[in-house]
Design an enzyme around this catalytic site. Structure first.
Site, mmCIF file in Angstrom:
data_model
loop_
_atom_site.group_PDB
_atom_site.id
_atom_site.type_symbol
_atom_site.label_atom_id
_atom_site.label_comp_id
_atom_site.label_asym_id
_atom_site.label_seq_id
_atom_site.Cartn_x
_atom_site.Cartn_y
_atom_site.Cartn_z
ATOM 1 N N HIS A 89 1.012 -1.402 -0.121
ATOM 2 C CA HIS A 89 0.110 0.000 0.000
ATOM 3 C C HIS A 89 0.993 1.256 0.081
ATOM 4 C CE1 HIS A 89 -3.313 -2.348 -0.102
ATOM 5 N NE2 HIS A 89 -3.483 -2.719 1.352
ATOM 6 N N ARG A 124 -0.821 -2.914 -31.336
ATOM 7 C CA ARG A 124 -1.078 -4.084 -30.726
ATOM 8 C C ARG A 124 -2.634 -4.319 -30.775
ATOM 9 N NH1 ARG A 124 3.314 -2.023 -26.983
ATOM 10 N NH2 ARG A 124 4.915 -3.959 -26.717
ATOM 11 N N ARG A 173 -0.244 -5.282 -36.179
ATOM 12 C CA ARG A 173 0.189 -6.620 -35.890
ATOM 13 C C ARG A 173 -0.834 -7.288 -35.430
ATOM 14 N NH1 ARG A 173 3.577 -7.590 -30.615
ATOM 15 N NH2 ARG A 173 1.704 -7.366 -29.332
ATOM 16 N N GLU A 200 11.237 -11.972 -32.837
ATOM 17 C CA GLU A 200 11.169 -11.895 -31.551
ATOM 18 C C GLU A 200 11.379 -13.209 -30.953
ATOM 19 O OE1 GLU A 200 7.358 -10.639 -30.009
ATOM 20 O OE2 GLU A 200 6.568 -11.458 -31.676
ATOM 21 N N ASN A 238 11.576 -7.216 -26.485
ATOM 22 C CA ASN A 238 10.973 -7.763 -25.040
ATOM 23 C C ASN A 238 10.966 -9.184 -25.059
ATOM 24 O OD1 ASN A 238 10.289 -4.975 -24.968
ATOM 25 N ND2 ASN A 238 8.226 -5.182 -25.404
ATOM 26 N N ASP A 239 10.488 -9.653 -26.234
ATOM 27 C CA ASP A 239 10.445 -11.273 -26.249
ATOM 28 C C ASP A 239 11.811 -11.660 -26.810
ATOM 29 O OD1 ASP A 239 7.767 -12.138 -25.513
ATOM 30 O OD2 ASP A 239 6.886 -11.189 -27.157
ATOM 31 N N ARG A 269 9.976 -12.310 -18.855
ATOM 32 C CA ARG A 269 10.064 -10.710 -19.139
ATOM 33 C C ARG A 269 9.529 -10.291 -17.854
ATOM 34 N NH1 ARG A 269 6.735 -9.826 -24.494
ATOM 35 N NH2 ARG A 269 5.820 -7.733 -23.559
HETATM 36 C C1 PEP Z 1 8.141 -7.392 -28.173
HETATM 37 O O1 PEP Z 1 8.115 -8.756 -27.593
HETATM 38 O O2 PEP Z 1 9.282 -6.589 -28.010
HETATM 39 C C2 PEP Z 1 7.107 -6.743 -28.350
HETATM 40 C C3 PEP Z 1 7.121 -5.294 -28.979
HETATM 41 O O3 PEP Z 1 6.017 -7.322 -28.519
HETATM 42 P P1 PEP Z 1 5.091 -7.538 -26.910
HETATM 43 O O4 PEP Z 1 5.744 -6.649 -26.182
HETATM 44 O O5 PEP Z 1 3.444 -6.821 -27.514
HETATM 45 O O6 PEP Z 1 5.005 -8.857 -26.754
HETATM 46 MG MG MG Z 2 6.229 -9.867 -28.252
#
Ligand code: PEP
Ligand code: MG
Length: 848
Positions: free
Chosen positions: A460, A567, A604, A698, A721-722, A732
């Site tokens: 909190h 997205r 996408r 990715e 990210n992936d 992640r």
């Molecule tokens: C990624 O994986 O970097 C990406 C842009 O796709 P998302 O974050 O939507 O999985």
């Molecule tokens: Mg991704």
């Protein structure tokens, strides 16, 4: 047709019979589960009252049900609230699905242990399937295990009655169960009772298992636990209403007090206590920012209470008065709360004041002659200890709430005034735990930040600090509690550091940094519409990552040169049926129109599955959802979903420069198959020009085979990210790996470098749309590696464009080559930081 039959139920235990109405638990005494009887046991083996099949035995061994061949279902529940014992004291002698004879031993239990550790040993035998019964013995007094107790009037059920016409099933959103013990008997009974109020046929789903939602036993047999994700489906006339009601009921805990959100936080490990000479204490960032101020220690008052009471009547009245006053005070705090997050906290506290289990525990102690203060404190402390001991970070935080409410009521019982905390200006509050009540009463104009030993990023104090925009660190070593009031500290929440007695120079640096950040922010905003061209004239497209029309519009006002990643999941998630063609087409067209025909729009295709399930695409559960049916894999398994999406996207061709991008591509065959579906849909619509088709890079497999993919695509966009998650084998979202799962790791950079090289060799462009592109520090690196487009989070568009304008491409190429040879992400970041300091800051001064 039905034929009445008689069936005798035997006593499952020896003991003293007790009328059900006297069981001190409304879920049993009100007979919502079913009618039956209660025995205060004198034996320690529960045996079968009838022959049949074990339809459910709870993993914790405290409850079991048997279904006979005619569908009679009898539930036995040993003790009250024994689910909390988590199996201790119980030995299961039978398995689910096993056939048992009447009188066969089912569960052995340790009566002493249960009597000491649970609320009660009273054991219930309930006819869940609802057959009426007559007593074969007196309804009270001693019974012997195995003695015939009641006679049921059964009707033989006729199988295979035609099912009513029900139509397609609707699904609720997935609900994560916040009940500490899942849907055990009490909440399951409440849920089944509510489900029975609808004519629709209703099921509760947990992963690939389903239960008839109107059957208590079936729900219990799902063996749900805290944190499990479940869904309700319903088919029939009132299906929609049933879904809404039951989803809300599940979310609210089915009659149990649960926390509003159940995202379990695992706080990062606190580093070992530093030597006392250390000038920096480390914890975890709970709310970002940095500040400098003086220590104000906030300690909780330890109140003295007397154990004996002055008579149950007097003590009960006193407790009731204090509870009512506390409720009023919390209502006032709720009304004054700054934002929903704070109001929710006080609402949860009000609910704790009504918690039947707490009140029962306190009342039982008062009945034993204890004072209201003693009884209340014992009840809250025992429950808080139970929460803490369950090994869940979330429940540990609920224990802190309980302690807070406990103290509030205790002070009211004892008539102790809250010691008003007089704050000096520029206070940094330090505490073991800062309770919501303490923070609510503070003059936040004088508070600059928080630093606590307990709590985590979802505590909190973290929520309140973020809502107030104040920096905060949790998880500091206890040493922090020894700091003198008034001593000066520098709180750098971004790094999770509390600097003791900071040098004047460090304080001055903090002030200057802040001023400079603000100046820079104003500067980049003022130049947001300028193109993103390096000083040596190389143009890089800076586009937006969006998930709504609103974001598309905002991106255009902040200088976005297009959309590099739409997205599309937002159209599909949080609903119980797929979006219609019209809705999809309308949305894509609105986004495309906001951009106009000269800007690129990269849509996408659906990237769901596994970790982001769709209510209306039931999927088997997966052990590793991130390695399962995600993205293009899921869509190719359900080609109609992809065809429908292609058709809707194609409806906006011409309104913007349309690109379609496939997520999670690993195999060339996936790209080829998707292209074929797209071509077929385009042909059916009579379109002679296909939109550009690209893939996300990715998955390391795609990056490593970029030279084979490149001839068959129009572009690549790298999802760092992936790509980072799969390259480093680090989830992640893993809170403890957050610092290590860094896209600046040289392995990820090498994959980016080879992808760009392969794409350029075939004349194709490459974007980066992962979060890395939104980091100013990454700009020279990505430019140097040859990336052509940076698709970034909308608010950061001006800053990233400015960062591009501040560098020379030739320098970027040199720094990129240099960092590719480094050992670690830290080294890469450090090299880029040095480069940044040497070039970028000066360039802002030059431009001004
Ligand atoms: C990624 O994986 O970097 C990406 C842009 O796709 P998302 O974050 O939507 O999985
Ligand atoms: Mg991704």
């Amino acid at each position: 047709m039905a034929t009445p039959q008689q069936l005798q139920l035997l006593a499952p235990l020896s003991g003293v019979l007790m009328p059900l109405d006297q069981v001190p638990d409304p879920v049993f005494s009100t007979r919502v589960i079913g009618d039956g009887l209660c025995i205060d046991p004198t034996s320690q083996t529960l045996s079968a009252p009838l022959a049949g099949v074990i339809s459910n035995v709870q993993a914790s061994g405290h409850a079991i049900s048997i279904t006979d061949d005619n569908g009679v279902q009898v539930l036995m529940h040993i003790g009250l609230d024994t689910v909390n014992l988590a199996g201790k004291g119980f030995t299961r002698l039978v398995e689910e699905g096993q056939r048992v004879e009447a009188g066969q031993a089912l569960i052995e239990f340790d009566a002493d242990y249960i009597a000491l550790h649970a609320r009660s040993l009273l054991t219930l035998m309930l006819v869940v399937s609802g057959e009426p019964f007559t007593w074969l013995s007196p309804e009270t007094g001693m019974v012997e295990g195995g003695q015939p107790l009641v006679s049921l009037h059964c009707v033989e059920r006729i199988a295979d009655e035609p099912a009513p016409e029900e139509g397609e099933a609707l699904f609720s959103k997935p609900v994560t169960l916040a009940n500490p013990n899942g849907l055990h008997a009490r909440p399951a009974a409440v849920f089944a009772q509510a489900a029975k109020g609808f004519s629709a046929s209703i099921y509760l789903h947990k992963q690939q298992e389903s239960a008839n939602a109107k059957s208590l036993v079936a729900i219990m047999a799902l063996q749900t636990a805290f944190g499990d994700t479940v869904q309700v489906s319903a088919a029939g006339q009132d299906a929609e209403k049933a879904i809404d009601t039951l989803e809300a009921l599940l979310t609210s805990g089915c009659g149990e007090t649960v926390s509003v959100s159940v995202s379990v936080s695992v706080s990062a490990p606190v580093e070992a206590l530093e030597p006392s000479s250390s000038k920096v204490l480390r914890g975890v960032c709970a709310s970002p920012g940095s500040t400098f101020g003086q220590v104000v220690q906030i300690a909780e008052q330890r109140l003295e209470v007397s154990e004996p009471g002055r008579g149950a009547q007097v003590e009960r009245e006193q407790l009731a008065r204090a509870l009512a006053q506390a409720d009023l005070a919390l209502q006032l705090l709720r009304n004054k709360a700054t934002g929903d997050a704070q109001a929710e906290i006080f609402k949860a506290h009000q609910e704790l004041l009504e918690d039947p289990s707490l009140l029962d525990q306190a009342d039982a102690l008062i009945s034993e002659g204890k004072s209201a203060a003693f009884a209340w404190r014992a009840a809250t402390e025992a429950t808080a200890a139970l929460f803490k001991g369950l090994g869940s970070a979330l429940l540990a935080e609920r224990a802190a709430d309980l302690a807070d409410v406990g103290q509030r009521v205790l002070m009211l019982i004892l008539g102790v005034q809250d010691q008003a905390i007089e704050l000096p200006e520029g206070a940094i509050l330090i505490a073991d735990q800062l309770t919501p009540s303490q923070t609510a009463g503070l003059d936040t104009r004088k508070v600059l930040g928080f630093a606590t030993v307990g709590g985590g990023a979802t505590s909190h104090v973290a929520i309140l600090a973020r809502a107030a925009g104040l920096p905060a660190i949790c998880g500091l070593p206890a040493q922090v509690l020894a700091l003198r009031n008034g001593s000066l500290v520098l709180l750098d929440a971004d790094k999770g550091e509390l600097h003791l007695d900071p040098e004047l120079a460090a304080i001055e640096q903090l002030r200057v940094d802040r001023q400079r950040q603000e100046q820079r922010h104003q500067h980049v905003l003022a130049h947001a519409m300028q193109a993103a061209c390096t000083r040596d004239g190389h143009h890089v497209e800076v586009t937006a990552n969006i998930a709504s029309l609103g974001e598309a519009e905002q991106a255009m006002t902040l200088g976005g040169e297009g959309v590099g990643l739409l997205r599309s999941e937002f159209l599909y998630l949080d609903r119980n049926h797929a979006p219609s063609h019209e809705e999809q087409a309308r949305t894509y067209s609105a986004v495309a129109s906001a951009l106009g025909p000269s800007r690129s729009l990269v849509v996408r295709t659906l990237d769901v599955g596994g970790d982001k399930p769709l209510a209306y695409v039931p999927m088997a559960s997966e052990t590793n959802p991130f390695l399962g049916m995600r993205g293009i894999r899921l869509c190719l398994e359900r080609p109609q979903l992809l065809r429908d999406q292609f058709k809707a996207i194609l409806a906006c061709a011409g309104l913007a420069r349309l690109h379609i991008m496939l997520p999670m591509v690993t195999q060339l065959s996936e790209l080829r198959l998707a292209r074929q579906l797209l071509e077929e849909e385009a042909l059916a619509l009579g379109l002679d020009e296909l939109p550009k088709l690209g893939i996300m890079i990715e998955v390391p497999a795609a990056a490593l085979m970029a030279d084979l993919f490149a001839p068959e695509v129009d572009f690549f966009s790298i999802g760092t990210n992936d790509l980072t998650q799969y390259t480093l084998a680090m989830d992640r979202d893993h809170p403890r790996l957050a610092a290590q799962a860094d896209s600046f790791h040289p392995s990820v950079l090498r994959l980016i470098a080879s992808t760009v090289k392969a794409a350029h060799a075939h004349g194709k462009w490459v974007g980066v749309c992962g979060a890395m592109a939104s980091e100013t520090l990454a700009v020279p690196l990505l430019l140097g590696l040859g990336v052509d487009e940076l698709s970034v989070s909308v608010p950061l568009i001006p800053a990233i464009k400015a960062a591009v304008r501040e560098v020379d491409l030739v320098d970027c190429q040199a720094i990129a080559q240099q960092v590719l040879g480094l050992d670690s992400a830290e080294q890469v970041r450090e090299a880029l930081r040095l480069y940044h300091e040497a070039t970028v800051d000066n360039s802002l001064i030059l431009e001004n």
